[in-house]
Write an enzyme that holds these catalytic residues in place. Sequence first.
Site, mmCIF file in Angstrom:
data_model
loop_
_atom_site.group_PDB
_atom_site.id
_atom_site.type_symbol
_atom_site.label_atom_id
_atom_site.label_comp_id
_atom_site.label_asym_id
_atom_site.label_seq_id
_atom_site.Cartn_x
_atom_site.Cartn_y
_atom_site.Cartn_z
ATOM 1 N N ASP A 425 -1.668 13.392 34.793
ATOM 2 C CA ASP A 425 -0.803 12.653 35.709
ATOM 3 C C ASP A 425 0.626 12.776 35.179
ATOM 4 O O ASP A 425 0.958 12.210 34.135
ATOM 5 C CB ASP A 425 -1.267 11.182 35.744
ATOM 6 C CG ASP A 425 -0.485 10.331 36.734
ATOM 7 O OD1 ASP A 425 0.640 10.718 37.096
ATOM 8 O OD2 ASP A 425 -1.011 9.279 37.131
ATOM 9 N N HIS A 426 1.434 13.505 35.903
ATOM 10 C CA HIS A 426 2.770 13.827 35.396
ATOM 11 C C HIS A 426 3.702 12.608 35.385
ATOM 12 O O HIS A 426 4.778 12.638 34.797
ATOM 13 C CB HIS A 426 3.387 14.961 36.225
ATOM 14 C CG HIS A 426 4.309 15.853 35.441
ATOM 15 N ND1 HIS A 426 4.916 15.462 34.263
ATOM 16 C CD2 HIS A 426 4.729 17.115 35.660
ATOM 17 C CE1 HIS A 426 5.667 16.437 33.807
ATOM 18 N NE2 HIS A 426 5.573 17.459 34.628
ATOM 19 N N ARG A 427 3.267 11.506 36.016
ATOM 20 C CA ARG A 427 4.075 10.286 35.924
ATOM 21 C C ARG A 427 3.977 9.695 34.524
ATOM 22 O O ARG A 427 4.850 8.970 34.074
ATOM 23 C CB ARG A 427 3.578 9.237 36.935
ATOM 24 C CG ARG A 427 3.784 9.633 38.381
ATOM 25 C CD ARG A 427 3.073 8.669 39.306
ATOM 26 N NE ARG A 427 1.635 8.600 39.029
ATOM 27 C CZ ARG A 427 0.786 7.815 39.671
ATOM 28 N NH1 ARG A 427 1.225 6.998 40.610
ATOM 29 N NH2 ARG A 427 -0.500 7.819 39.382
#
Length: 453
Positions: A425-427
């Site tokens: 999850d790039h967040r």
Amino acid sequence: MSNIIEVKVPDIGDFSEVEVIELLVASGDTIKAEQSLITVESDKASMEIPSSAAGIVKSLKIKVGDKVKEGSVILEMDAAQETAAAPAPAAPATTAPAPAPEAPSPAPASSAPVAQPDRASAAPLAGLASAPVERHSPTKAYADANVPARNLPHASPSVRKFARELGVDLGVVMGTGEKHRITQDDVRLFVKQALAGGVGTLAAGGAVGGLNVLGWPKVDFAKFGPIEAKPLSRIKRISGANLHRNWVMIPHVTNNEVADITDLEALRVTLNQENQKSGIKITMLAFLIKAVVAALKKFPEFNASLDGDNLVLKQYYHVGFAADTPNGLVVPVIRDADRKGVLEVATETSELARQARDGKLSPAQMQGGCFSISSLGGIGGTSFTPIINAPEVAILGVSRSSHAPVWDGQAFQPRLMLPLSLSYDHRVIDGASAARFNAYLAALLADFRRIAL
Ligand code: CAO
């Protein structure tokens, strides 16, 4: 002066006969032109039939369960003077704005996690409420739009009423019921996703937020050749909705790495030969779970979940693994994998996989996971993009190992290489962290002694 007329079923497209499933008016009712009189349903869609005139209903000529077609008499009406002579008005098939929405009911009772509404993002709901409700009926405006009748959403009257109250356009809600019928839970999930800002709310006013995409194409496949419609299994319906949400709402990136498992595989084979009598098979999956735990300890943001603006860091190590079953995909969880040895993990994974195949897993055995592994190594493939199992923030996809020439500084050596596909999850996780995590994992698998460090 009374002016008795018959109100008939208009052209309803491709259908020869449809069943009446709901009467929306009764004898004595005063009705307006274009007001819905009955609901009919085919095996693929349901729709409301509007009145071609205004007046007072004298007698109904049909009942629930009857089959009707174009020209069937619905009722006799004492027509109002001004509309009796005139044909049905070419009014648009839209009605007044929907009433203010009520708070959505609690999540459906299922083991599947659902997105929690984000209180800060009420805007999509406001948009839902203010958008005009599209009434799906074969009025002139509808006919002018040239939409085939089978494109109408397939939902029961109570679900359509529920959707109308919330201002949801059923045309963009995915139905998980039988024959893709839209259930009340589907509408609830749609609203929750809209609240969380993850789904475009395509009521007639256009997209309010999120995705502005076309509705799902509805094709009459039988027109092109023989078909068989088979309902999705319960597991597929639940996991499909979750996968869809996770895919749409999480910004996924996948990092691909290869681990040299030549020595580890040799160790595994030796251990299995030594342990033959015990009946316990040490699998590559068991080594992977232990290696993942070590990597989670080194990179704690992988053992975390997003909660609004907070990152919840877990101090326990429960690792899930995808298990393929005849009814679909499930993810049993090995609890406290950090406190278990490879043998114990191997025993537990094989027992959980057996229970999964037999459909005997309890919801508790699939909850609480921190990180998941999806191993397709026993089947094939060279890499893939696993979908993160929310609220986890990363997942490891494992493909089939194969021998490849690896340069050792002086010569190419045949080494057994295992592809590792880490979706994150790039967040929460940066690309550099993901590359470090995957490289560390590969180093552990290449020399399992490192796990003791
Ligand atoms: N590379 C090459 N061979 C592999 C391998 C790999 N990465 N992983 C396993 N194998 C081989 C094993 O050596 C074994 O071979 P033998 O029968 O000759 O000993 C065979 O494949 C079966 O392996 P296994 O018994 O160790 O089982 P597994 O760990 O591969 O799988 C489980 C267990 C539960 C993960 C598996 O049954 C399963 O369901 N896999 C599918 C998961 C899935 O569907 N993921 C997709 C999710 S996203 O849609």
